[in-house]
Design a protein around this motif. Structure first.
Motif, PDB file in Angstrom:
ATOM      1  N   ALA A 200       0.838  -1.207   0.000  1.00 17.38           N
ATOM      2  CA  ALA A 200       0.000   0.000   0.000  1.00 17.38           C
ATOM      3  C   ALA A 200       0.873   1.257   0.000  1.00 17.38           C
ATOM      4  CB  ALA A 200      -0.926  -0.005   1.208  1.00 17.38           C
ATOM      5  N   HIS A 201       2.101   1.147   0.472  1.00 16.48           N
ATOM      6  CA  HIS A 201       3.025   2.298   0.448  1.00 16.48           C
ATOM      7  C   HIS A 201       3.325   2.721  -0.994  1.00 16.48           C
ATOM      8  CE1 HIS A 201       4.032   2.567   4.737  1.00 16.48           C
ATOM      9  NE2 HIS A 201       3.822   1.267   4.748  1.00 16.48           N
ATOM     10  N   SER A 202       3.221   1.785  -1.931  1.00 17.34           N
ATOM     11  CA  SER A 202       3.492   2.096  -3.341  1.00 17.34           C
ATOM     12  C   SER A 202       2.521   3.137  -3.882  1.00 17.34           C
ATOM     13  CB  SER A 202       3.366   0.837  -4.194  1.00 17.34           C
ATOM     14  OG  SER A 202       4.176  -0.192  -3.684  1.00 17.34           O
ATOM     15  N   ILE A 207       1.164   5.018   5.933  1.00 10.51           N
ATOM     16  CA  ILE A 207       2.245   5.627   6.717  1.00 10.51           C
ATOM     17  C   ILE A 207       2.618   4.662   7.829  1.00 10.51           C
ATOM     18  CG2 ILE A 207       0.493   6.985   7.995  1.00 10.51           C
ATOM     19  CD1 ILE A 207       2.748   8.963   8.705  1.00 10.51           C
ATOM     20  N   ASP A 208       3.916   4.506   8.013  1.00 10.04           N
ATOM     21  CA  ASP A 208       4.418   3.741   9.153  1.00 10.04           C
ATOM     22  C   ASP A 208       4.834   4.747  10.216  1.00 10.04           C
ATOM     23  OD1 ASP A 208       4.058   1.304   7.885  1.00 10.04           O
ATOM     24  OD2 ASP A 208       6.091   1.302   7.030  1.00 10.04           O
ATOM     25  N   ILE A 209       4.277   4.580  11.438  1.00  8.61           N
ATOM     26  CA  ILE A 209       4.708   5.451  12.530  1.00  8.61           C
ATOM     27  C   ILE A 209       6.054   4.928  13.036  1.00  8.61           C
ATOM     28  CG2 ILE A 209       2.375   6.242  13.026  1.00  8.61           C
ATOM     29  CD1 ILE A 209       2.279   4.263  15.367  1.00  8.61           C
ATOM     30  N   PHE A 256      -0.085  -9.165  12.011  1.00 16.07           N
ATOM     31  CA  PHE A 256      -0.020  -7.777  12.476  1.00 16.07           C
ATOM     32  C   PHE A 256       1.199  -7.025  11.954  1.00 16.07           C
ATOM     33  CE2 PHE A 256       3.157  -9.285  15.399  1.00 16.07           C
ATOM     34  CZ  PHE A 256       2.724 -10.554  15.768  1.00 16.07           C
ATOM     35  N   ASP A 257       1.007  -5.729  11.820  1.00 15.24           N
ATOM     36  CA  ASP A 257       2.058  -4.797  11.404  1.00 15.24           C
ATOM     37  C   ASP A 257       1.718  -3.518  12.168  1.00 15.24           C
ATOM     38  OD1 ASP A 257       3.831  -3.128  10.182  1.00 15.24           O
ATOM     39  OD2 ASP A 257       3.168  -3.520   8.132  1.00 15.24           O
ATOM     40  N   THR A 258       2.229  -3.414  13.387  1.00 13.82           N
ATOM     41  CA  THR A 258       1.666  -2.432  14.321  1.00 13.82           C
ATOM     42  C   THR A 258       2.109  -0.991  14.058  1.00 13.82           C
ATOM     43  OG1 THR A 258       3.381  -2.661  16.026  1.00 13.82           O
ATOM     44  CG2 THR A 258       1.513  -4.204  16.133  1.00 13.82           C
ATOM     45  N   MET A 259       3.063  -0.781  13.143  1.00 11.95           N
ATOM     46  CA  MET A 259       3.395   0.623  12.838  1.00 11.95           C
ATOM     47  C   MET A 259       2.640   1.123  11.600  1.00 11.95           C
ATOM     48  SD  MET A 259       7.261   0.469  11.324  1.00 11.95           S
ATOM     49  CE  MET A 259       7.734  -0.619   9.981  1.00 11.95           C
ATOM     50  N   HIS A 260       1.842   0.253  10.993  1.00  9.80           N
ATOM     51  CA  HIS A 260       1.251   0.531   9.682  1.00  9.80           C
ATOM     52  C   HIS A 260      -0.178   1.061   9.776  1.00  9.80           C
ATOM     53  CE1 HIS A 260       0.748  -0.347   5.304  1.00  9.80           C
ATOM     54  NE2 HIS A 260      -0.486  -0.682   5.635  1.00  9.80           N
ATOM     55  N   PHE A 261      -0.391   2.229   9.176  1.00  2.00           N
ATOM     56  CA  PHE A 261      -1.737   2.785   9.002  1.00  2.00           C
ATOM     57  C   PHE A 261      -1.956   2.994   7.508  1.00  2.00           C
ATOM     58  CE2 PHE A 261      -0.956   3.726  13.427  1.00  2.00           C
ATOM     59  CZ  PHE A 261      -2.203   3.551  14.021  1.00  2.00           C
TER      60      PHE A 261
HETATM   61 ZN   LIG Z   1       3.510   0.084   6.409  1.00  2.09          ZN
END
Ligand SMILES: [Zn+2]
Length: 279
Positions: A200-202, A207-209, A256-261
């Protein structure tokens, strides 16, 4: 946003009444099938059309019609394993898991392979945000993430929405800073680790915090065969602020990917509908 939600609800209920029977049993292309949860596929498609207003032009019984005239099959009717859904999601697969907005999390969740938002139809995101890197790059806008420039897609007022998240979190920054900064990044044209699928970053919608306290399922040390489990939980006010502006949190996924929004307004809308109907 409020007005859109009201319209979506009204349209959804109107459509439901034409379906008849239990709310979870719907008819698409003349074939009835059941979906988990209480939001019919028709309601979900209406939420998708509202959320990507202008980009999803129409919903036919079999396809969604995009602004550029291209069509995407809604439901390929193929039974799929979870990994096949990830690899080859149709629109129905993409909307099949209801993202639990704040207030709808259930004890014991996420159950195995409950990853609402991780199942993505790549054709859809390319049609909305750009087919190739240069298309997306042209649309990028910088957002001030507590003093750090983060590049996100300029569509749908997404930069303004992320900026609104910043303003909502700023008053409590002394406490929240450890989770938020430095951001590990916004736009980044790259595949998802271990796959050929675009992250999704592509598209500049994620955004990753801060990575300082993050947990990622691929790094998790679970005994072979044991259920994956993230240990950390972000302060709910961070998750709630993002959700208010259309972003889902990767910390609610089984993988899970806990920094990912990630900006997924259709899933937030469907999650809100579910909340109104008692989660
Ligand atoms: Zn991410």
């Amino acid at each position: 946003m409020r007005a859109d939600r009201t319209t979506a609800r009204r349209t959804g209920r109107g459509r439901l009444s034409t379906v008849g029977g239990a709310a979870c049993v719907v008819s698409l292309a003349g074939q009835s099938f059941a979906l988990a949860g209480e939001i019919s596929i028709e309601d979900r498609l209406v939420a998708l059309k509202q959320a990507y207003s202008g980009y999803v032009k129409d919903i036919t019984p079999t396809h969604i019609v995009m602004r550029d005239g291209s069509t995407i099959l809604t439901d390929d009717k193929r039974p799929k394993s979870f990994s096949e859904k990830l690899e080859n999601a149709d629109i129905e697969d993409m909307l099949s898991q209801v993202y639990p907005v704040v207030g709808c999390e259930k004890p014991g969740n996420p159950r195995v392979n409950f990853d609402p938002g991780r199942i993505r139809n790549e054709r859809f995101f390319k049609a909305v945000y750009g087919h190739v890197k240069s298309n997306v790059v042209r649309k990028l806008v910088n957002v001030d993430w507590f003093g750090q420039d983060i590049k996100v897609n300029g569509a749908f007022g997404l930069p303004e929405k992320l900026a609104a998240v910043v303003e909502e979190l700023r008053p409590n920054l002394a406490t929240l800073k450890q989770f938020l900064v430095p951001s590990a990044g916004g736009f980044n044209w790259r595949p998802i680790a271990g796959t050929d699928r675009l992250s999704a970053h592509s598209f500049g919608i994620a955004i990753d915090i801060s990575s300082a306290k993050t947990e990622y399922w691929r790094w998790a040390k679970s005994p072979a065969g044991a259920k994956l489990k993230a240990r950390n939980v972000l302060p709910e006010e961070i998750v709630a602020a993002f959700e208010r502006h259309g972003f889902i949190w990767g910390g609610k996924w089984y993988h899970f990917d806990t920094m990912h929004f990630e900006y997924r307004p259709e899933l937030i809308e469907i999650g809100r509908l579910a909340k109104e109907r008692g989660c």
